[in-house]
Write an enzyme that holds these catalytic residues in place. Structure first.
Site, PDB file in Angstrom:
ATOM      1  N   VAL A 178     -89.711 -13.697 -75.214  1.00 50.37           N
ATOM      2  CA  VAL A 178     -88.933 -12.657 -75.900  1.00 50.37           C
ATOM      3  C   VAL A 178     -87.733 -13.288 -76.618  1.00 50.37           C
ATOM      4  O   VAL A 178     -87.415 -12.939 -77.753  1.00 50.37           O
ATOM      5  CB  VAL A 178     -88.483 -11.546 -74.925  1.00 50.37           C
ATOM      6  CG1 VAL A 178     -87.578 -10.531 -75.626  1.00 50.37           C
ATOM      7  CG2 VAL A 178     -89.698 -10.834 -74.337  1.00 50.37           C
ATOM      8  N   CYS A 179     -87.096 -14.250 -75.966  1.00 50.88           N
ATOM      9  CA  CYS A 179     -85.922 -14.908 -76.565  1.00 50.88           C
ATOM     10  C   CYS A 179     -86.308 -15.688 -77.809  1.00 50.88           C
ATOM     11  O   CYS A 179     -85.605 -15.670 -78.823  1.00 50.88           O
ATOM     12  CB  CYS A 179     -85.258 -15.834 -75.552  1.00 50.88           C
ATOM     13  SG  CYS A 179     -84.600 -14.966 -74.102  1.00 50.88           S
ATOM     14  N   GLU A 180     -87.449 -16.381 -77.732  1.00 48.93           N
ATOM     15  CA  GLU A 180     -87.951 -17.114 -78.902  1.00 48.93           C
ATOM     16  C   GLU A 180     -88.192 -16.156 -80.057  1.00 48.93           C
ATOM     17  O   GLU A 180     -87.793 -16.411 -81.193  1.00 48.93           O
ATOM     18  CB  GLU A 180     -89.277 -17.812 -78.570  1.00 48.93           C
ATOM     19  CG  GLU A 180     -89.134 -19.073 -77.786  1.00 48.93           C
ATOM     20  CD  GLU A 180     -90.464 -19.816 -77.664  1.00 48.93           C
ATOM     21  OE1 GLU A 180     -91.436 -19.479 -78.386  1.00 48.93           O
ATOM     22  OE2 GLU A 180     -90.528 -20.740 -76.841  1.00 48.93           O
ATOM     23  N   SER A 193     -82.465 -17.042 -72.252  1.00 49.60           N
ATOM     24  CA  SER A 193     -82.905 -18.438 -72.359  1.00 49.60           C
ATOM     25  C   SER A 193     -83.889 -18.615 -73.496  1.00 49.60           C
ATOM     26  O   SER A 193     -84.862 -17.871 -73.609  1.00 49.60           O
ATOM     27  CB  SER A 193     -83.550 -18.919 -71.068  1.00 49.60           C
ATOM     28  OG  SER A 193     -84.051 -20.238 -71.268  1.00 49.60           O
TER      29      SER A 193
END
Length: 168
Positions: free
Chosen positions: A61-63, A56
């Site tokens: 971490v995804c960003e 997501s």
């Protein structure tokens, strides 16, 4: 069909679909762009694709993964970075606008989980995509695969970038 073993926050998850390996022909998929238009693998034919898969966009971490690959990719010729998650296209669009990022190819697999099933990253229990990275060369062959074993960990950025540089 043996699948990668993946945990998310320490809990084992079931990955649905087919595990992809280096040397395989990249499976096609159908995802949605932030304007709700359909996008397939064939749309970027002739380029090296680094496909960054995240659970997501609304998590740290995804960003970081999305930002890092897009920064690195801007230095590479003929490499297209494709970020895919099961977030709604509206959330992806809002995130890109909020970050001031333009020309980020971020696509949603929410509607059909087409990418998730084709690449073996659909986490059954969460209906999210498991963190992973795939490099597909201009001929449509997979040259690099990383299924990140714990969903909250970062992928190996350096290895993925090197694989994208090496792919033709």
């Amino acid at each position: 069909m043996n699948m990668a073993n993946v945990t998310f926050k320490g809990n084992p998850v079931t990955l649905l679909g087919n595990e992809v390996k280096a040397g395989d022909q990249a499976p096609d998929f159908k995802v949605l762009a932030t304007d709700l238009s359909e996008v397939t693998l064939a749309d970027s034919k002739g380029k090296v694709r680094l496909i960054s898969v995240i659970p997501s966009i609304d998590t740290g971490v995804c960003e970081q993964q999305t930002r890092k690959f897009n920064e690195e990719a801007s230095k590479l010729d003929n490499v297209e970075i494709i970020t895919i998650s099961a977030d709604l296209p509206f959330a992806q669009k809002r995130w890109c606008a909020g970050e001031g990022l333009e020309n980020v190819n971020i696509y949603s697999d929410h509607r059909e989980m087409s990418f998730g099933e084709a690449y073996g990253v659909h986490m059954k229990e969460l209906r999210l995509l498991a963190r992973s990275v795939f490099v597909v060369d201009s001929e449509g062959k997979v040259t690099y695969v990383e299924y990140v074993s714990e969903g909250t960990n970062h992928p190996d950025y350096e290895k993925a970038i090197e694989a994208a540089k090496a792919a033709k």
